[in-house]
Design an enzyme around this catalytic site. Sequence first.
Site, PDB file in Angstrom:
ATOM      1  N   GLY A 172       0.809  -1.212   0.000  1.00 12.96           N
ATOM      2  CA  GLY A 172       0.000   0.000   0.000  1.00 12.96           C
ATOM      3  C   GLY A 172       0.842   1.261   0.000  1.00 12.96           C
ATOM      4  O   GLY A 172       1.688   1.452   0.862  1.00 12.96           O
ATOM      5  N   SER A 173       0.627   2.146  -0.969  1.00 11.57           N
ATOM      6  CA  SER A 173       1.476   3.327  -1.067  1.00 11.57           C
ATOM      7  C   SER A 173       0.890   4.287  -2.090  1.00 11.57           C
ATOM      8  O   SER A 173      -0.279   4.192  -2.454  1.00 11.57           O
ATOM      9  CB  SER A 173       2.903   2.924  -1.451  1.00 11.57           C
ATOM     10  OG  SER A 173       2.884   2.035  -2.548  1.00 11.57           O
ATOM     11  N   ARG A 174       1.745   5.198  -2.577  1.00 13.77           N
ATOM     12  CA  ARG A 174       1.275   6.255  -3.470  1.00 13.77           C
ATOM     13  C   ARG A 174       2.427   6.709  -4.366  1.00 13.77           C
ATOM     14  O   ARG A 174       3.587   6.650  -3.976  1.00 13.77           O
ATOM     15  CB  ARG A 174       0.773   7.416  -2.602  1.00 13.77           C
ATOM     16  CG  ARG A 174       0.469   8.721  -3.312  1.00 13.77           C
ATOM     17  CD  ARG A 174       0.050   9.735  -2.270  1.00 13.77           C
ATOM     18  NE  ARG A 174      -0.232  11.045  -2.827  1.00 13.77           N
ATOM     19  CZ  ARG A 174      -1.238  11.804  -2.434  1.00 13.77           C
ATOM     20  NH1 ARG A 174      -2.062  11.376  -1.485  1.00 13.77           N
ATOM     21  NH2 ARG A 174      -1.425  12.996  -2.960  1.00 13.77           N
TER      22      ARG A 174
END
Length: 259
Positions: free
Chosen positions: A182-184
Amino acid sequence: MNRLYPHPIIAREGWPIIGGGLALSLLVSMCCGWWSLPFWVFTVFALQFFRDPAREIPQNPEAVLSPVDGRIVVVERARDPYRDVDALKISIFMNVFNVHSQKSPADCTVTKVVYNKGKFVNADLDKASTENERNAVLATTASGREITFVQVAGLVARRILCYTQAGAKLSRGERYGFIRFGSRVDVYLPVDAQAQVAIGDKVTGVKTVLARLPLTDSQADPVSQAASVETAANPSAEQQQIEAAAAKIQAAVQDVLKD
């Protein structure tokens, strides 16, 4: 596949985790039967999380590709904090079910890599861009445009991996990094870039076009330029007729003035 990453389908970052989960699942299965089910569920989850399939890459020189799978959470004019210039900012949020390898959005040369320590707030929030741990790649495209793409850690993601460095040449779609769980990714483009996505859109890494960077006249297709030059040098029959008629009218006007 590319020269830096010749192992598609399953990302190498997941090999130890998947191998360990598989070994533990088999061991518990032999000892405890159905009690091994949670371990098998974890192993299957790891397999889907670390998948890294090969994909067809659009070759339009104006196209800026999505570096990751995910959902668009920001499309706005903003300040590129790494270059201190106005830019078009496009942010992609990745949940745990998206492919998490990062790939170059364009053919480019890396000019600088900047790492910043930070917090681990939810990557879906705007403040994640400035407060979270992040790694920025500053690059110049093959057409001479400056772009920045930033790996941002999330609430669960605690490790950013970046395999490129200043001076490296990246091909569009070439793998350069990975963030776990999970990240951006934030992408900063010149202000004249034309966004091709909107907030809420789901994007697919290297297949979805995030934006288009207009080419200048000097960067236009040489075939088109040659055609323009040829047209200028060899006017059409219609143009020749118009010019001849204009010359006759001009001569007639001069004759009238003389009289």
